[in-house]
Design an enzyme around this catalytic site. Structure first.
Site, PDB file in Angstrom:
ATOM      1  N   TRP A 456       0.853  -1.193   0.000  1.00 12.10           N
ATOM      2  CA  TRP A 456       0.000   0.000   0.000  1.00 12.10           C
ATOM      3  C   TRP A 456       0.887   1.240   0.000  1.00 12.10           C
ATOM      4  O   TRP A 456       2.106   1.133   0.176  1.00 12.10           O
ATOM      5  CB  TRP A 456      -0.924   0.007   1.223  1.00 12.10           C
ATOM      6  CG  TRP A 456      -2.165   0.830   0.993  1.00 12.10           C
ATOM      7  CD1 TRP A 456      -2.442   2.063   1.490  1.00 12.10           C
ATOM      8  CD2 TRP A 456      -3.283   0.467   0.192  1.00 12.10           C
ATOM      9  NE1 TRP A 456      -3.669   2.496   1.051  1.00 12.10           N
ATOM     10  CE2 TRP A 456      -4.214   1.531   0.236  1.00 12.10           C
ATOM     11  CE3 TRP A 456      -3.585  -0.659  -0.591  1.00 12.10           C
ATOM     12  CZ2 TRP A 456      -5.422   1.512  -0.454  1.00 12.10           C
ATOM     13  CZ3 TRP A 456      -4.792  -0.683  -1.269  1.00 12.10           C
ATOM     14  CH2 TRP A 456      -5.697   0.394  -1.199  1.00 12.10           C
ATOM     15  N   ASP A 519       0.167  11.250  -0.490  1.00  8.68           N
ATOM     16  CA  ASP A 519      -0.882  12.261  -0.331  1.00  8.68           C
ATOM     17  C   ASP A 519      -2.192  11.612   0.104  1.00  8.68           C
ATOM     18  O   ASP A 519      -2.295  10.391   0.226  1.00  8.68           O
ATOM     19  CB  ASP A 519      -1.062  13.042  -1.632  1.00  8.68           C
ATOM     20  CG  ASP A 519      -1.547  12.173  -2.780  1.00  8.68           C
ATOM     21  OD1 ASP A 519      -1.430  10.929  -2.690  1.00  8.68           O
ATOM     22  OD2 ASP A 519      -2.051  12.726  -3.767  1.00  8.68           O
ATOM     23  N   GLU A 522      -3.471   8.867  -1.924  1.00 14.17           N
ATOM     24  CA  GLU A 522      -2.630   7.657  -1.870  1.00 14.17           C
ATOM     25  C   GLU A 522      -1.967   7.358  -3.208  1.00 14.17           C
ATOM     26  O   GLU A 522      -1.810   6.207  -3.598  1.00 14.17           O
ATOM     27  CB  GLU A 522      -3.465   6.457  -1.412  1.00 14.17           C
ATOM     28  CG  GLU A 522      -4.166   6.699  -0.087  1.00 14.17           C
ATOM     29  CD  GLU A 522      -4.917   5.486   0.421  1.00 14.17           C
ATOM     30  OE1 GLU A 522      -5.747   4.942  -0.342  1.00 14.17           O
ATOM     31  OE2 GLU A 522      -4.683   5.083   1.569  1.00 14.17           O
TER      32      GLU A 522
END
Length: 768
Positions: A456, A519, A522
């Protein structure tokens, strides 16, 4: 992977900001536009920022302090009725209220048979109508000669205290008795003869300062006296009637209304026995209330006053067009009632849906108590997780806008936050195992409070800051409600909550504010405006929660230094958030010249979140900052042509906004970007907060006059000819509660509503 940031139901909580209860007298949302003309207020100097560290991106004066000398300016429209000094005689129909404060004394007999007296203050409110006699009417025609004086006699009764008698007790002591007396009083309200009676628009306070003395005789036969100062402040608002008609302008006039205030004054003195005695006298104070009908708008400059000393006109826009799309049309019927009704219904639905997505939930039983899911969707796309950012913003909305924030839900959220901080994840060990806070930057967690270990965009450094902001509001609510935390959770007091949760998030900001992260969308790893501004806000808010003994501690000094560093970093042009090439805030400077324009709705989201109260006005990038307002203008300008939903043939009002112009995320995969409820509501929220700030704080509207002072928002969306008034670096200042101010605020209201009108129309068309 990209994600929509917040579930649609959560985003709707932003609609709460549209029902802030603005005074309808100041902001007549449903009325049509009318001309504004006024001139000649006095100028006052700039005020400095309240914090030395908070240097703004532009020079914006405070509400009542401006540099330079005065010139004359007016606001008008060719389709509107001009309010100017004129030869028309009009009827003044609004009554004025005068308050008289007096002292009432009475006597009684105690158990020893002695006569005692007691006094108490009494406030009498008397209505003095500023009206013509019943025989006069306001006609839609002009007068050719001066009229006769109109004097209205208003009789009332003032209750006051008078000296009654003295008596001598058995021991030779003299006592004084006072009685309450009703004094018939006549107030004369005179509208002087004049060939030019001008509209009364302002509340005019008049202050009378006087010294009141009185004398009395004590038991020894001595005469004593005492004096005391007294200030009487009276506000007499007046307005003209509705049937006015103007023909030609004349010079501004001043009308004086004379009346007499009858009151009772008291003073004290010390007699020869060392006793304090009190005397009362009745005093008539002649008072004149002066109404100056020339106030309204003032021009001043960034570097000097306009060289043109004559009057000039600023015209409000009747219609705002962007590439053929009507943003709003003041000439058309603008009925806000359907929107208000829809907002009230939607607010109720939004709150219900939000709580359904917070555990424990009857709809989603697998959610643990206090867990806030980003979306109930588990496939195409799968957002059945909790994000630190989403959870914090959701809880922030509940505490800020819900009449019943459900204290148990808030405590469960605190409990989840406590345990997530102490859980190991892919970034590192939880704070229970180390003093390193790096693991707090993990943005995404499973709904059972276990770490999400798949790839992620990590870290995301805005999460701890947003969580701190939300929890500080919870602490305030617990204190105000007097909630007993009991022993159910690992914190038993608000001090525990601050020390065991908030302090660690603040430590993360101190350690990592200048480190790169992803940010809020993502997608990009770097330094971001949204992240830095919410970090600055969290640190700034926290400083008031430390007790006196902690304020000189090394930790608090680190917070102060971090506040200075972030503020300086944000406003330094070298870091690119403010760039001379653009007339808007750049979200991520490192990609502004290559992958994107830097224009992003997240900058408005940051300003809305950080500046949700006047107490944050000392921080940079407030909602009235030209950089913030110009960002909104550019978002509207760019996104009007990007999204088919903004085609004027489909809906004649409003513009739906997306995240950023180059967006290709469609909510599930990469393809074609689209507008978002979150983004469109953010635009409305910015403008509603702008309106609320000026009305609640009674601030003047300060409008930059050219591009050097950044006025794209005002010149393109509010005024039609602002750029034609001169080349100087000037300000247009609309004084609070003048016709110019009120009608300009109405225009901003219509612009703010247009985004929600677009949203409402779209949802109704799709059956949502």
């Amino acid at each position: 992977m990209q994600r929509p940031f917040l579930l649609a139901y959560l985003v709707l909580s932003l609609l709460f900001n549209s029902a802030l209860g603005f005074p309808t007298a100041l902001v007549p949302r449903g009325s049509s536009s009318s001309n504004i003309t006024s001139s000649g207020p006095s100028s006052t100097p700039f005020s400095s920022a309240t914090e030395s560290f908070s240097t703004g991106t532009t020079v914006t004066p405070s509400s009542s302090k401006y540099p330079g000398s005065k010139t004359e300016t007016s606001v008008s429209s060719t389709t509107e009725t001009t309010i100017v000094p004129t030869t028309t005689t009009t009827s003044v129909i609004t009554p004025s209220t005068t308050t008289i404060t007096t002292t009432v004394c009475s006597t009684g007999t105690n158990s020893a048979g002695e006569t005692t007296s007691g006094c108490s203050p009494k406030t009498i409110t008397t209505t003095v109508p500023c009206s013509t006699s019943p025989s006069e009417t306001a006609s839609e025609s002009t007068t050719t000669s001066p009229t006769t004086p109109v004097t209205t006699v208003v009789s009332t009764t003032v209750v006051t205290t008078e000296y009654a008698s003295t008596s001598t007790k058995q021991g030779g002591e003299i006592t004084t008795t006072f009685v309450t007396k009703n004094i018939p009083t006549t107030y004369l309200t005179t509208i002087a003869p004049t060939s030019s009676v001008t509209t009364v628009t302002n509340f005019t306070p008049t202050t009378i300062t006087t010294t009141v003395c009185s004398t009395g005789t004590n038991s020894a036969g001595e005469t004593t006296s005492g004096c005391s100062p007294k200030t009487v402040t009276t506000t007499v608002p007046c307005s003209t009637g509705t049937g006015e008609y103007t023909t030609e302008a004349t010079a501004p006039v001043t009308t004086a209304v004379t009346t007499t205030v009858v009151t009772t004054e008291s003073s004290t003195g010390t007699n020869s026995a060392g006793k304090t005695t009190t005397s009362y006298t009745t005093k008539s104070v002649p008072t004149t209330y002066v109404f100056d009908f020339g106030k309204g708008i003032l021009d001043q400059s960034c570097g000097g006053v306009f060289s043109n000393n004559g009057s000039s006109q600023v015209q409000l826009r009747d219609v705002v067009l962007m590439n053929g799309t009507v943003v709003y049309d003041s000439n058309g019927a603008w009925d806000s009632s359907p929107l208000e009704e829809w907002l009230q219904r939607q607010k109720k639905v939004s709150i219900e849906r939000i709580f359904e997505n917070i555990g424990p939930s009857a709809v989603y039983p697998s959610i643990l108590p206090g867990v806030v899911i980003a979306s109930p969707s588990q496939t195409h796309p799968d957002y059945f997780y909790q994000w630190i950012r989403d959870s914090a913003l959701t809880i922030n909305s509940i505490v800020s806008h819900s009449a019943d924030p459900a204290i148990e839900t808030l405590l469960q959220y605190l409990n989840v936050s406590f345990h997530l901080q102490r859980t190991n994840n892919t970034l590192g060990a939880g704070i229970g195992y180390t003093n390193d806070t790096v693991a707090l930057g993990d943005p995404k967690w499973n709904v059972d409070n276990t770490a999400f270990t798949e790839p992620w965009g990590r870290p995301q450094n805005d999460g701890p800051a947003l969580r701190s902001i939300a929890i500080l509001k919870i602490i305030d609510y617990i204190k105000q409600s007097g909630t007993d935390l009991g022993a159910k959770y690992p914190f038993q007091s608000t001090a525990d909550i601050f020390d065991d949760i908030v302090r660690w998030d603040l430590r993360f900001i101190i350690d990592h504010w200048n480190s790169s992260g992803f940010d809020l969308w993502e997608e990009v790893n770097g330094m971001h405006f949204f992240t830095l501004l919410v970090q600055l806000s969290a640190v700034d808010r926290s400083l008031s929660y430390f007790n006196a003994s902690e304020r000189s501690s090394p930790f608090v000094e680190e917070l102060r230094q971090t506040r200075r560093d972030i503020s300086k970093f944000l406003v330094d042009p070298a870091n690119g958030f403010i760039n001379g090439k653009y007339n808007y805030i750049v979200e991520t400077p490192m990609i502004a010249d290559t992958l994107r324009s830097g224009l992003d709705i997240s900058t408005l989201l940051a300003a809305n979140t950080v500046h949700d109260a006047p107490s944050a006005s000392h921080l940079p990038f407030d909602i009235d900052d030209p950089a913030v307002l110009n960002t909104l203008h550019h978002l509207m300008l760019h996104m009007r042509s990007i999204y088919p939903i903004n085609d004027s043939s489909k809906n004649a009002t409003g513009i739906a906004l997306g995240r950023y112009p180059e967006d290709v995320y469609d909510g599930y995969g990469v393809g074609e970007g689209n507008p978002w409820v979150l983004a469109t509501c953010a635009a409305s929220t910015t403008l509603y907060q702008l309106i609320y700030r000026h009305i609640s704080e009674q601030h003047d509207l300060v409008v930059p006059m050219n591009n050097d002072c950044s006025n794209a928002f005002w010149s393109e969306l509010v005024f039609s000819n602002l750029t034609t008034l001169g080349n100087d670096e000037g300000y247009l200042i609309l004084e609070f509660n003048t016709p110019a101010f009120n009608q300009t605020i109405q225009k901003i209201f219509q612009l703010a509503d247009s985004f929600l009108v677009k949203l409402k129309a779209t949802w109704e068309q799709t059956g949502n």
